[in-house]
Design an enzyme around this catalytic site. Structure first.
Site, PDB file in Angstrom:
ATOM      1  N   GLU A  67      14.382 -21.689  19.599  1.00 28.84           N
ATOM      2  CA  GLU A  67      15.365 -20.665  19.212  1.00 28.84           C
ATOM      3  C   GLU A  67      15.669 -19.723  20.380  1.00 28.84           C
ATOM      4  O   GLU A  67      16.836 -19.404  20.645  1.00 28.84           O
ATOM      5  CB  GLU A  67      14.823 -19.883  18.019  1.00 28.84           C
ATOM      6  CG  GLU A  67      15.685 -18.723  17.553  1.00 28.84           C
ATOM      7  CD  GLU A  67      14.961 -17.880  16.513  1.00 28.84           C
ATOM      8  OE1 GLU A  67      15.002 -16.636  16.628  1.00 28.84           O
ATOM      9  OE2 GLU A  67      14.339 -18.464  15.598  1.00 28.84           O
ATOM     10  N   LYS A 118       5.704 -23.497  14.016  1.00 31.04           N
ATOM     11  CA  LYS A 118       6.640 -22.372  13.926  1.00 31.04           C
ATOM     12  C   LYS A 118       6.826 -21.711  15.299  1.00 31.04           C
ATOM     13  O   LYS A 118       7.937 -21.266  15.642  1.00 31.04           O
ATOM     14  CB  LYS A 118       6.127 -21.340  12.914  1.00 31.04           C
ATOM     15  CG  LYS A 118       7.030 -20.098  12.760  1.00 31.04           C
ATOM     16  CD  LYS A 118       8.425 -20.474  12.329  1.00 31.04           C
ATOM     17  CE  LYS A 118       9.398 -19.314  12.168  1.00 31.04           C
ATOM     18  NZ  LYS A 118       8.984 -17.958  12.233  1.00 31.04           N
ATOM     19  N   VAL A 128       2.709  -9.762   6.546  1.00 33.56           N
ATOM     20  CA  VAL A 128       2.395  -8.566   7.326  1.00 33.56           C
ATOM     21  C   VAL A 128       2.506  -8.908   8.805  1.00 33.56           C
ATOM     22  O   VAL A 128       2.593 -10.078   9.190  1.00 33.56           O
ATOM     23  CB  VAL A 128       0.988  -8.016   7.007  1.00 33.56           C
ATOM     24  CG1 VAL A 128       0.879  -7.621   5.540  1.00 33.56           C
ATOM     25  CG2 VAL A 128      -0.091  -9.051   7.351  1.00 33.56           C
ATOM     26  N   HIS A 148       9.194 -23.849  17.141  1.00 34.87           N
ATOM     27  CA  HIS A 148      10.521 -23.577  16.560  1.00 34.87           C
ATOM     28  C   HIS A 148      11.125 -22.327  17.186  1.00 34.87           C
ATOM     29  O   HIS A 148      12.282 -22.324  17.626  1.00 34.87           O
ATOM     30  CB  HIS A 148      10.379 -23.402  15.044  1.00 34.87           C
ATOM     31  CG  HIS A 148      11.576 -22.817  14.351  1.00 34.87           C
ATOM     32  ND1 HIS A 148      11.914 -21.475  14.452  1.00 34.87           N
ATOM     33  CD2 HIS A 148      12.506 -23.370  13.538  1.00 34.87           C
ATOM     34  CE1 HIS A 148      13.002 -21.237  13.743  1.00 34.87           C
ATOM     35  NE2 HIS A 148      13.390 -22.375  13.175  1.00 34.87           N
ATOM     36  N   ASN A 149      10.351 -21.265  17.257  1.00 33.42           N
ATOM     37  CA  ASN A 149      10.862 -20.014  17.798  1.00 33.42           C
ATOM     38  C   ASN A 149      11.132 -20.104  19.294  1.00 33.42           C
ATOM     39  O   ASN A 149      12.064 -19.481  19.810  1.00 33.42           O
ATOM     40  CB  ASN A 149       9.886 -18.871  17.507  1.00 33.42           C
ATOM     41  CG  ASN A 149       9.938 -18.438  16.055  1.00 33.42           C
ATOM     42  OD1 ASN A 149      10.386 -19.172  15.184  1.00 33.42           O
ATOM     43  ND2 ASN A 149       9.468 -17.242  15.771  1.00 33.42           N
ATOM     44  N   SER A 153      10.636 -20.138   8.189  1.00 32.35           N
ATOM     45  CA  SER A 153      11.833 -19.868   8.980  1.00 32.35           C
ATOM     46  C   SER A 153      13.071 -19.829   8.096  1.00 32.35           C
ATOM     47  O   SER A 153      13.212 -20.626   7.170  1.00 32.35           O
ATOM     48  CB  SER A 153      12.027 -20.940  10.059  1.00 32.35           C
ATOM     49  OG  SER A 153      13.238 -20.709  10.760  1.00 32.35           O
ATOM     50  N   ARG A 200       0.816  -1.213   0.000  1.00 37.59           N
ATOM     51  CA  ARG A 200       0.000   0.000   0.000  1.00 37.59           C
ATOM     52  C   ARG A 200       0.850   1.264   0.000  1.00 37.59           C
ATOM     53  O   ARG A 200       0.348   2.348  -0.301  1.00 37.59           O
ATOM     54  CB  ARG A 200      -0.938   0.002   1.202  1.00 37.59           C
ATOM     55  CG  ARG A 200      -0.250  -0.012   2.550  1.00 37.59           C
ATOM     56  CD  ARG A 200      -1.254  -0.107   3.678  1.00 37.59           C
ATOM     57  NE  ARG A 200      -0.601  -0.123   4.989  1.00 37.59           N
ATOM     58  CZ  ARG A 200      -1.254  -0.240   6.134  1.00 37.59           C
ATOM     59  NH1 ARG A 200      -2.578  -0.336   6.112  1.00 37.59           N
ATOM     60  NH2 ARG A 200      -0.601  -0.248   7.279  1.00 37.59           N
TER      61      ARG A 200
END
Length: 456
Positions: free
Chosen positions: A178, A171, A62, A174-175, A117, A21
């Site tokens: 991490e 995910k 986003v 996963h994080n 990732s 945008r």
């Protein structure tokens, strides 16, 4: 990440259109990074949607939360049609993706929640992709997106993890892993620096040595490279000039919430999140800091870099085990195989490592809960590492260094290997003040005692 993924897809022979945008971002991308590429840019959303061949495949990158819902509403109003696919490739919460899949179906298009990732470089060269949502949409989308994914021994690092938010749940785990590993790495660096007096280049040599053995991983290699990098203006190690506050975007907190929601213990992930919060309290740390305290700074460290590496290895293994426990819980909800998570984490993603590769092999041929299997298969190794992990936690405390990842991993493992824990006293006191009841060894039912007295 969006630009890198667009360039990646175009390099695989796909026609790509991009929309933002903010017109300036589109113009700059087309003139600079996408110059000469088969990439079309749009600043009008309806024109962007109309330009795509049906059934459309649209990737959203986003910020998580309301911006995703706003983008989906805008796309629906701009001409989405039955059978089109919208893939949210950001770090959304799995519950939001559960809801969005249902809402999409009611409006005639198909929704995917995709955990991606690999960071900026991974998006460009090949990330790990964790799909969830409409299965028919996954089959169609993976044919295209899979061509841009990381590859490990001829196997695409992509997989389907169930309806709705299955991919985003994986995910988030996963994080969380991490977070834990990064905290453990930071504690090792802190001991090398403040305990053993190493400068950044010396610490880089140690991490580089570790990365050639059982600790081989993207994150340990990254630590070595970061520690070796110098500021071009001052010539000082850049890491020593960076403000000691660790930011976070929310996925670590969500992993902690999932741990509580599913009853899957993940104390090292929890401590990693908490310590990032503590790092932001520089005002409080400044007030409590002192040049010397009894048993604090000024007392020499007693461990070798090899000892520190062993403690780090134990902490990393136990962090993966905790993540596997979370995956076990998610697998019951979304009906996926935990081994598939470790398969797609072997390349492209941030937590790729030798341990992940070995864990996939064992889980693929094994059965039962992944966390139990990991801990059982590595029990001899963990027992051998245990003295050094305990020594690291003890010595770090003795010289005044916080080590929450290592200490929580130690407590986690010691608790799991204890045939009996003091939780019986906790339950007894709960019954004393709240009449919560308790169970007795060898007897059926729930019991209560008046304890001869009652708290006020």
């Amino acid at each position: 990440m969006g630009e890198g993924l667009a360039l990646n897809l175009e390099s695989r022979g796909m026609r790509v259109a991009v929309y933002n945008r903010t017109a300036e971002k589109v113009v700059r991308f087309l003139k600079e990074r996408a110059a000469g590429r088969a990439i079309e840019g749009y600043t009008d959303l309806r024109s962007f949607v109309s330009s795509l061949k049906r059934p459309r495949l649209i990737l959203l990158l986003v910020k998580a939360g309301p911006p995703v819902d706003q983008a989906l509403e805008a796309l629906a109003s701009a001409g989405l049609e039955r059978g089109d696919i919208v893939a949210d490739c950001g770090n959304s919460h799995y519950r939001d993706s559960d809801r969005r899949m249902v809402e999409a179906a009611s409006r005639g298009y198909r929704f995917l929640g995709v955990g991606v990732s690999g960071g900026v470089e991974g998006a460009l060269r090949g990330p790990s992709m964790m799909f969830g949502g409409d299965f028919s949409a996954y089959v169609e989308a993976e044919r295209l997106l899979g061509r841009a994914a990381a590859v490990y021994e001829s196997s695409r690092c992509t997989s389907y993890f169930g309806d709705g938010g299955g991919g985003h749940f994986v995910k988030i785990v996963h994080n969380g892993i991490e977070y834990a590993i990064l905290q453990a790495i930071a504690e090792s660096y802190d001991y090398l620096r403040r305990g053993l007096g190493m400068k950044a280049p010396e610490a880089a040599d140690v991490f580089e040595e570790w990365s050639r053995g059982e600790l081989r991983s993207f994150l340990v290699e990254a630590a070595a490279r970061v520690l070796r990098h110098t500021d071009p203006e001052s010539g000082r190690p850049l890491v020593e000039m960076i403000v000691d506050e660790a930011e976070q975007k929310g996925t670590g907190v969500w992993a902690v919430e999932a741990s509580a929601e599913f009853g899957a213990p993940a104390p090292t992930i929890c401590e990693a999140v908490q310590h990032r919060l503590i790092s932001t309290r520089r005002d409080l740390r400044s007030r409590l800091s002192a040049p010397a305290r009894p048993g604090g700074r000024g007392v020499g460290a007693s461990l070798s870099p090899e000892d520190v590496g062993s403690a780090l290895l134990a902490t990393v293994i136990l962090s993966y085990a905790q993540g596997a426990g979370l995956l076990d819980s998610g697998a019951r909800r979304y009906r996926f195989r935990v081994s598939e998570a470790f398969r797609v984490w072997r390349a492209g993603c941030i937590i790729r490592s030798r341990i992940v590769e070995e864990t996939f092999e064992s889980l693929f041929y094994g059965g039962g809960e992944a966390a139990v299997q990991i801990l059982a298969e590595r029990q001899d190794q963990l027992e051998a590492l245990l003295p050094r992990l305990a020594a690291f936690v003890s010595d770090a405390a003795r010289i005044g260094l916080p080590a929450p990842a290592a200490s929580s991993a130690l407590a986690y493992y010691l608790a799991l290997r204890s045939e009996r824990l003091p939780a019986n006293l906790i339950q007894a006191i709960r019954d004393y003040f709240g009449a919560h009841g308790f169970r007795l060894e060898g007897r059926e039912g729930v019991f209560h005692s008046d304890w001869g007295a009652r708290a006020g």
